[in-house]
Design a protein around this motif. Structure first.
Motif, mmCIF file in Angstrom:
data_model
loop_
_atom_site.group_PDB
_atom_site.id
_atom_site.type_symbol
_atom_site.label_atom_id
_atom_site.label_comp_id
_atom_site.label_asym_id
_atom_site.label_seq_id
_atom_site.Cartn_x
_atom_site.Cartn_y
_atom_site.Cartn_z
ATOM 1 N N ASN A 1 0.825 -1.198 0.000
ATOM 2 C CA ASN A 1 0.000 0.000 0.000
ATOM 3 C C ASN A 1 0.861 1.250 0.000
ATOM 4 O O ASN A 1 1.958 1.253 0.565
ATOM 5 N N THR A 2 0.362 2.309 -0.613
ATOM 6 C CA THR A 2 1.095 3.568 -0.685
ATOM 7 C C THR A 2 0.253 4.690 -0.093
ATOM 8 O O THR A 2 -0.933 4.828 -0.424
ATOM 9 N N PHE A 3 0.865 5.483 0.770
ATOM 10 C CA PHE A 3 0.198 6.607 1.413
ATOM 11 C C PHE A 3 1.108 7.838 1.327
ATOM 12 O O PHE A 3 2.301 7.719 1.037
ATOM 13 N N LEU A 4 0.547 9.007 1.586
ATOM 14 C CA LEU A 4 1.378 10.209 1.695
ATOM 15 C C LEU A 4 2.193 10.115 2.974
ATOM 16 O O LEU A 4 1.650 9.852 4.046
ATOM 17 N N HIS A 5 3.498 10.336 2.861
ATOM 18 C CA HIS A 5 4.328 10.336 4.064
ATOM 19 C C HIS A 5 4.139 11.650 4.811
ATOM 20 O O HIS A 5 3.573 12.617 4.285
ATOM 21 N N VAL A 6 4.630 11.706 6.043
ATOM 22 C CA VAL A 6 4.370 12.857 6.905
ATOM 23 C C VAL A 6 4.957 14.151 6.349
ATOM 24 O O VAL A 6 4.425 15.236 6.609
ATOM 25 N N ASN A 7 6.062 14.056 5.584
ATOM 26 C CA ASN A 7 6.706 15.270 5.071
ATOM 27 C C ASN A 7 6.431 15.498 3.591
ATOM 28 O O ASN A 7 7.166 16.221 2.916
ATOM 29 N N HIS A 8 5.352 14.923 3.080
ATOM 30 C CA HIS A 8 5.002 15.111 1.671
ATOM 31 C C HIS A 8 4.588 16.552 1.386
ATOM 32 O O HIS A 8 3.877 17.181 2.178
ATOM 33 N N THR A 9 5.028 17.049 0.260
ATOM 34 C CA THR A 9 4.510 18.302 -0.298
ATOM 35 C C THR A 9 4.341 18.108 -1.796
ATOM 36 O O THR A 9 4.934 17.202 -2.397
ATOM 37 N N ALA A 10 3.540 18.950 -2.411
ATOM 38 C CA ALA A 10 3.349 18.849 -3.855
ATOM 39 C C ALA A 10 4.663 19.106 -4.590
ATOM 40 O O ALA A 10 4.932 18.506 -5.640
#
Length: 491
Positions: free
Chosen positions: A285-294
């Motif tokens: 599974n893939t999720f946004l990590h805590v430090n994701h930004t566009a």
């Protein structure tokens, strides 16, 4: 002196830790209850908890941790929350809980996820959601909508467990993009809430709370919550994240190619990538990590093996209650490959890594004249490690070239044999740290509250306590035999 508090809401207990901002040391921690939290199962496959128990036990844990640290609430600069992923909490306009929380291990929504996958189309689902809707939070809400329409009609907001606890502390209903992605509400391709999933499921966008940055002064403690917890009114809640992204944060796993692992009851390998890719069979599974930004994408690819530490503890009981150090000593006397004995650890429910199949746990190649307790002990550890490696191979096409794995020195990572086998079969060095989810949440709160100027500063005091480098051996041969046994079992 100034401090940060991290709260980690699990399905078994709630842990709290107090972090000294200046030294980065844990100066007090506690967990509650001392016996495991109750999980209600009103029907087969159901798993529910009363959210109020999370609040009540968080209060106990925080107060005990502060007592151990000998601090007062006025010295706390921020609070961070880590929480069990994929749960569903429904509240009305008065912010009152409408039904027990449907938690991560509840499987009632599987058919709803499959129906959504078929209705939307597999290619569109995977391209935008990077996952099958599966049994995640959105599909649990679909179950409520169809089976409890009178409750669904009263819902004002839907939240993840950590969102609910933050709301109880601050009075503000909020969530994060990372949290929405773990609930399968996020469109990765367009970097926004997934409108076509809401439309297909018949969900109003108004059900989604305000989206706030993962690291930020999200809201502040009410006087009532401050009085309950022995804290100061106005203290900011400045970070929240699901337990696996937060575990990666606690190990300073933030950049593409970095890997975190845990091996408790179940086992997880969590890798960070900057590539928006998916497994065609949705085995990871893939999720946004805590430090994701566009601007700088950071996605977390999660592999879960259900039968990990539970296999070790089951074997311990079957062997008459040997201690884990005794089991490790017996295993270390046996050569790599356990002299032909192969263990499959899949005995704790359907495994997503095996396309949701449940082959059960088994031993292959058992020879009554050669194999003893030590072989059983070694084979089970090798089998767990090999299941990790099987999943790691699925992660490589998603942009993860694994050369180093970070883990907390706990659970099965306390076994030198386990660590050496994982390093040997994966070719990756293992780095061990003294940290956990509550300490990670505390450091996250420090960043969100502006106590630390950056993530680098927050983790500058994180200390490595062990390193295991890959050694040559017969690991590849043993792993190939293990894979053959698995494929035979699945055929």
């Amino acid at each position: 002196m100034a401090y940060l508090i991290g709260i980690d809401v699990g399905s078994s207990s709630v842990k709290a830790a107090v972090l000294d901002i200046e030294t980065g040391a844990c100066v007090g921690d506690a967990f509650a209850p001392k016996e495991e939290l109750v999980i209600e199962s009103p029907q087969a496959g159901f798993a529910e908890q009363d959210p109020q128990t999370w609040y009540d036990n968080a209060r106990i844990a925080v107060r005990e941790a502060m007592t151990a640290a000998r601090i007062t609430g006025e010295s706390v600069e921020g609070i961070g929350i880590s929480y069990q992923m994929h749960g569903l909490v429904c509240v009305d306009k008065a912010k009152e809980v409408l039904r027990p929380a449907i938690i991560w291990c509840d499987s009632r929504a599987v058919s709803y996820g499959q129906a959504a996958f078929d209705a939307i189309g597999g290619e569109k689902c995977l391209a935008h959601l990077l996952n099958s809707p599966g049994n995640f939070t959105a599909m649990k809400l679909a179950w409520v909508k169809e089976n409890q329409p009178e409750i669904y009609a009263k819902i004002d907001k839907v939240m993840l467990p950590g969102d609910w606890l933050a709301m109880k502390l601050t009075g503000e209903a909020q969530t994060t993009a990372s949290g929405l992605s773990e609930g399968i509400f996020w469109d990765f391709k367009n970097n926004q809430i997934c409108d076509f999933l809401l439309e297909q499921s018949g969900f109003s966008p108004d059900l989604i709370p305000e989206v706030v940055p993962t690291f930020s002064v999200q809201a502040k403690l009410t006087k009532k919550a401050a009085d309950d917890f022995g804290l100061h009114a106005g203290t900011p809640v400045a970070y929240r994240a699901g337990d696996q992204p937060n575990n990666a944060l606690s190990l300073n796993v933030l950049q593409p190619g970095e890997i975190a692992a845990t091996a408790g009851t179940s086992g997880v390998v969590y890798g960070v990538t900057d590539q928006v890719k998916y497994d065609p069979q949705s085995r990871v599974n893939t999720f946004l990590h805590v430090n994701h930004t566009a601007e700088a994408p950071r996605l977390g690819v999660l592999l879960c093996i259900n039968g990990t530490g539970i296999f070790n503890s089951w074997t311990r009981r079957m062997l008459g209650g040997l201690s884990y150090p005794e089991m490790n000593k017996l295993a270390e006397a046996v050569p790599v490959g356990s002299e032909g004995l192969t263990a499959l650890p899949f005995g704790n429910g359907a495994e997503r890594v095996l396309c949701n199949r449940n082959p059960g746990a088994s031993m292959a190649g058992l020879d009554f004249n050669r194999h003893g307790r030590g072989h059983l002990c070694r084979a089970l550890q090798e089998g767990i490690v090999f299941s990790f490696q099987y999943g790691i191979e699925l992660m490589k096409p998603l942009g993860l070239d694994i050369t180093k794995i970070r883990a907390g020195k706990a659970n099965m990572f306390l076994s030198p044999l386990f660590c050496e086998t994982l390093a040997g079969v994966s070719g990756a060095g293992i780095e061990l740290y003294e940290t956990d989810g509550s300490l990670g949440a505390a450091r996250g709160a420090g960043v969100g509250a502006g106590v630390y100027g950056s993530l680098e500063e927050a983790f500058s005091s994180l200390k490595q306590v062990g390193t295991i480098e890959p050694k040559s051996g017969a690991y590849s041969e043993a792993y190939e035999r293990w894979k053959s046994a698995l494929h035979a079992k699945l055929s």
